[in-house]
Design a protein around this motif. Structure first.
Motif, mmCIF file in Angstrom:
data_model
loop_
_atom_site.group_PDB
_atom_site.id
_atom_site.type_symbol
_atom_site.label_atom_id
_atom_site.label_comp_id
_atom_site.label_asym_id
_atom_site.label_seq_id
_atom_site.Cartn_x
_atom_site.Cartn_y
_atom_site.Cartn_z
ATOM 1 N N UNK A 1 -44.374 -7.444 -21.078
ATOM 2 C CA UNK A 1 -43.985 -6.104 -21.505
ATOM 3 C C UNK A 1 -42.634 -5.820 -20.861
ATOM 4 N N UNK A 2 -41.691 -5.377 -21.673
ATOM 5 C CA UNK A 2 -40.313 -5.209 -21.218
ATOM 6 C C UNK A 2 -40.029 -3.740 -20.911
ATOM 7 N N UNK A 3 -39.834 -3.440 -19.622
ATOM 8 C CA UNK A 3 -39.457 -2.096 -19.207
ATOM 9 C C UNK A 3 -38.016 -2.051 -18.690
ATOM 10 N N UNK A 4 -37.209 -3.053 -19.055
ATOM 11 C CA UNK A 4 -35.797 -2.985 -18.694
ATOM 12 C C UNK A 4 -35.109 -1.969 -19.593
ATOM 13 N N UNK A 5 -33.921 -1.545 -19.182
ATOM 14 C CA UNK A 5 -33.273 -0.420 -19.862
ATOM 15 C C UNK A 5 -31.860 -0.713 -20.353
ATOM 16 N N UNK A 6 -31.093 -1.506 -19.609
ATOM 17 C CA UNK A 6 -29.656 -1.577 -19.853
ATOM 18 C C UNK A 6 -29.149 -2.994 -20.144
ATOM 19 N N UNK A 7 -30.020 -3.954 -20.276
ATOM 20 C CA UNK A 7 -29.569 -5.343 -20.368
ATOM 21 C C UNK A 7 -29.352 -5.771 -21.816
ATOM 22 N N UNK A 8 -28.245 -6.441 -22.114
ATOM 23 C CA UNK A 8 -28.082 -7.018 -23.447
ATOM 24 C C UNK A 8 -29.218 -8.007 -23.711
ATOM 25 N N UNK A 9 -29.960 -7.807 -24.789
ATOM 26 C CA UNK A 9 -31.199 -8.565 -24.966
ATOM 27 C C UNK A 9 -31.227 -9.402 -26.236
ATOM 28 N N UNK A 10 -30.057 -9.583 -26.878
ATOM 29 C CA UNK A 10 -29.996 -10.415 -28.072
ATOM 30 C C UNK A 10 -28.624 -11.061 -28.175
ATOM 31 N N UNK A 11 -28.578 -12.212 -28.844
ATOM 32 C CA UNK A 11 -27.304 -12.847 -29.175
ATOM 33 C C UNK A 11 -26.754 -12.311 -30.497
ATOM 34 N N UNK A 12 -27.577 -11.554 -31.221
ATOM 35 C CA UNK A 12 -27.220 -11.182 -32.588
ATOM 36 C C UNK A 12 -26.897 -9.691 -32.677
ATOM 37 N N UNK B 1 -50.364 -7.766 -15.220
ATOM 38 C CA UNK B 1 -50.944 -8.390 -14.036
ATOM 39 C C UNK B 1 -49.964 -8.537 -12.884
ATOM 40 N N UNK B 2 -48.701 -8.806 -13.208
ATOM 41 C CA UNK B 2 -47.669 -8.930 -12.180
ATOM 42 C C UNK B 2 -46.440 -8.165 -12.627
ATOM 43 N N UNK B 3 -45.576 -7.851 -11.660
ATOM 44 C CA UNK B 3 -44.342 -7.133 -11.979
ATOM 45 C C UNK B 3 -43.166 -7.850 -11.328
ATOM 46 N N UNK B 4 -42.081 -8.002 -12.106
ATOM 47 C CA UNK B 4 -40.878 -8.638 -11.603
ATOM 48 C C UNK B 4 -39.648 -8.020 -12.246
ATOM 49 N N UNK B 5 -38.477 -8.586 -11.943
ATOM 50 C CA UNK B 5 -37.229 -7.994 -12.430
ATOM 51 C C UNK B 5 -36.340 -8.967 -13.193
ATOM 52 N N UNK B 6 -36.764 -10.232 -13.367
ATOM 53 C CA UNK B 6 -35.830 -11.215 -13.928
ATOM 54 C C UNK B 6 -36.342 -11.955 -15.161
ATOM 55 N N UNK B 7 -37.570 -11.737 -15.579
ATOM 56 C CA UNK B 7 -38.116 -12.500 -16.695
ATOM 57 C C UNK B 7 -37.578 -12.109 -18.061
ATOM 58 N N UNK B 8 -37.056 -10.907 -18.165
ATOM 59 C CA UNK B 8 -36.487 -10.400 -19.408
ATOM 60 C C UNK B 8 -35.023 -10.047 -19.187
ATOM 61 N N UNK B 9 -34.164 -10.341 -20.134
ATOM 62 C CA UNK B 9 -34.440 -10.830 -21.483
ATOM 63 C C UNK B 9 -34.426 -12.356 -21.628
ATOM 64 N N UNK B 10 -34.539 -13.096 -20.545
ATOM 65 C CA UNK B 10 -34.422 -14.555 -20.617
ATOM 66 C C UNK B 10 -35.297 -15.165 -21.708
ATOM 67 N N UNK B 11 -36.576 -14.814 -21.695
ATOM 68 C CA UNK B 11 -37.514 -15.445 -22.632
ATOM 69 C C UNK B 11 -37.150 -15.128 -24.072
ATOM 70 N N UNK B 12 -36.670 -13.917 -24.343
ATOM 71 C CA UNK B 12 -36.279 -13.532 -25.703
ATOM 72 C C UNK B 12 -35.023 -14.281 -26.130
ATOM 73 N N UNK B 13 -34.053 -14.358 -25.253
ATOM 74 C CA UNK B 13 -32.806 -15.049 -25.566
ATOM 75 C C UNK B 13 -33.043 -16.532 -25.834
ATOM 76 N N UNK B 14 -33.914 -17.135 -25.051
ATOM 77 C CA UNK B 14 -34.247 -18.549 -25.270
ATOM 78 C C UNK B 14 -34.884 -18.746 -26.639
ATOM 79 N N UNK B 15 -35.775 -17.841 -27.006
ATOM 80 C CA UNK B 15 -36.436 -17.940 -28.311
ATOM 81 C C UNK B 15 -35.411 -17.792 -29.434
ATOM 82 N N UNK B 16 -34.439 -16.895 -29.258
ATOM 83 C CA UNK B 16 -33.414 -16.720 -30.296
ATOM 84 C C UNK B 16 -32.614 -18.001 -30.519
#
Length: 260
Positions: A108-119, A178-193
């Motif tokens: 679940x993505x609760x980030x706010x300001x990060x560029x999250x797509x290549x498109x 289950x866990x909370x972190x600060x670096x997993x997004x948007x990495x996984x989305x960008x990789x999928x793109x």
């Protein structure tokens, strides 16, 4: 540097704080449209790796909300590597013990300001029904099981940072993940793109903020990460050796029928 001139690598590792400490002379600069990326090409126990230290560039530490995620993921594509194993440190919201590991199967993505797509100039709707590569996840889980290392699975929640969360936020977030972190997004989305295979192995570094007794400090987080570094590297290397060289997952076709 042209990708043809770079060393080969079987897998890219995007590492969190203190995960890997490669020698400086193993570093090559990789140019991308989003900026240059320091990539360390190393061989560990017969496995050729391309390591991108997520937080450290030119000797300076970059906070999670300022990391150039697009450049890092694009650099993996530029060097011709198709698989990424990310390492992340996380806080437990479900009583997992510090020093154990966690394999996300959703987020679940609760980030706010990060560029999250290549498109930015066209519409691409990437399906995220299975965000993490099943082939890499299976190999990581098998490696953990074979090593009899304690791990758990579930939903990773990513917050913007760089501050830790409030008690009220953790009470809310624990209802969803289950866990909370600060670096997993948007990495996984960008990789999928980019149709790359991506999965994460997280180290449980601490109880989530407000669930422990007293102030949460970065010192205690780094202490746990330091104590698990060698075990984490062994698990990752074993998982890479277990993986079929051929990609049979849907990651490689993620953009098919996704555009308007």
């Amino acid at each position: 540097m042209n990708s043809d001139e770079l060393p080969e690598a079987e897998c890219a590792i995007i590492g969190g704080v203190g995960t890997f400490q490669p020698e400086e002379d193993a570093m090559q600069m990789v140019s991308t449209p989003f900026g240059e990326v320091e990539v360390f090409f190393v061989e560990e126990k017969g496995v050729k790796l391309a390591i991108i230290p997520r937080h450290v560039a030119s000797g300076k530490h970059t906070p999670p909300h300022m990391i150039n995620y697009r450049a890092n993921i694009k650099a993996v594509e530029e060097i011709g590597v198709k698989r990424i194993i990310a390492t992340n440190s996380v806080g437990s919201m479900q009583n997992q013990m510090p020093g154990t590991f966690f394999i996300p199967d959703d987020f679940i993505d609760f980030t706010k300001m990060r560029p999250s797509t290549f498109f930015d100039d066209k519409t691409i709707h990437i399906d995220m029904g299975e965000p993490y590569c099943p082939q890499i996840r299976e190999a990581l889980i098998r490696s953990l099981s074979d090593s009899e290392v304690t791990y758990s699975e579930g939903t990773y929640i990513c917050t913007e940072g760089p501050r830790f969360e409030t008690k009220a936020e953790i009470r809310m977030l624990s209802q969803f993940g289950d866990v909370v972190g600060m670096t997993g997004l948007p990495e996984v989305v960008l990789a999928k793109e980019l149709q790359l295979c991506y999965a994460s192995i997280c180290t449980i570094a601490n109880p989530a903020c407000g669930l422990n007794h007293g102030k949460l400090t970065t010192e205690e987080v780094l202490e746990v990460l330091d104590s698990t570094r060698e075990r984490l590297l062994r698990i990752i290397l074993n998982s890479i050796k277990m993986m079929d060289e051929k990609r049979t997952c849907s990651c490689r076709k993620a953009r098919e029928n996704a555009g308007l």
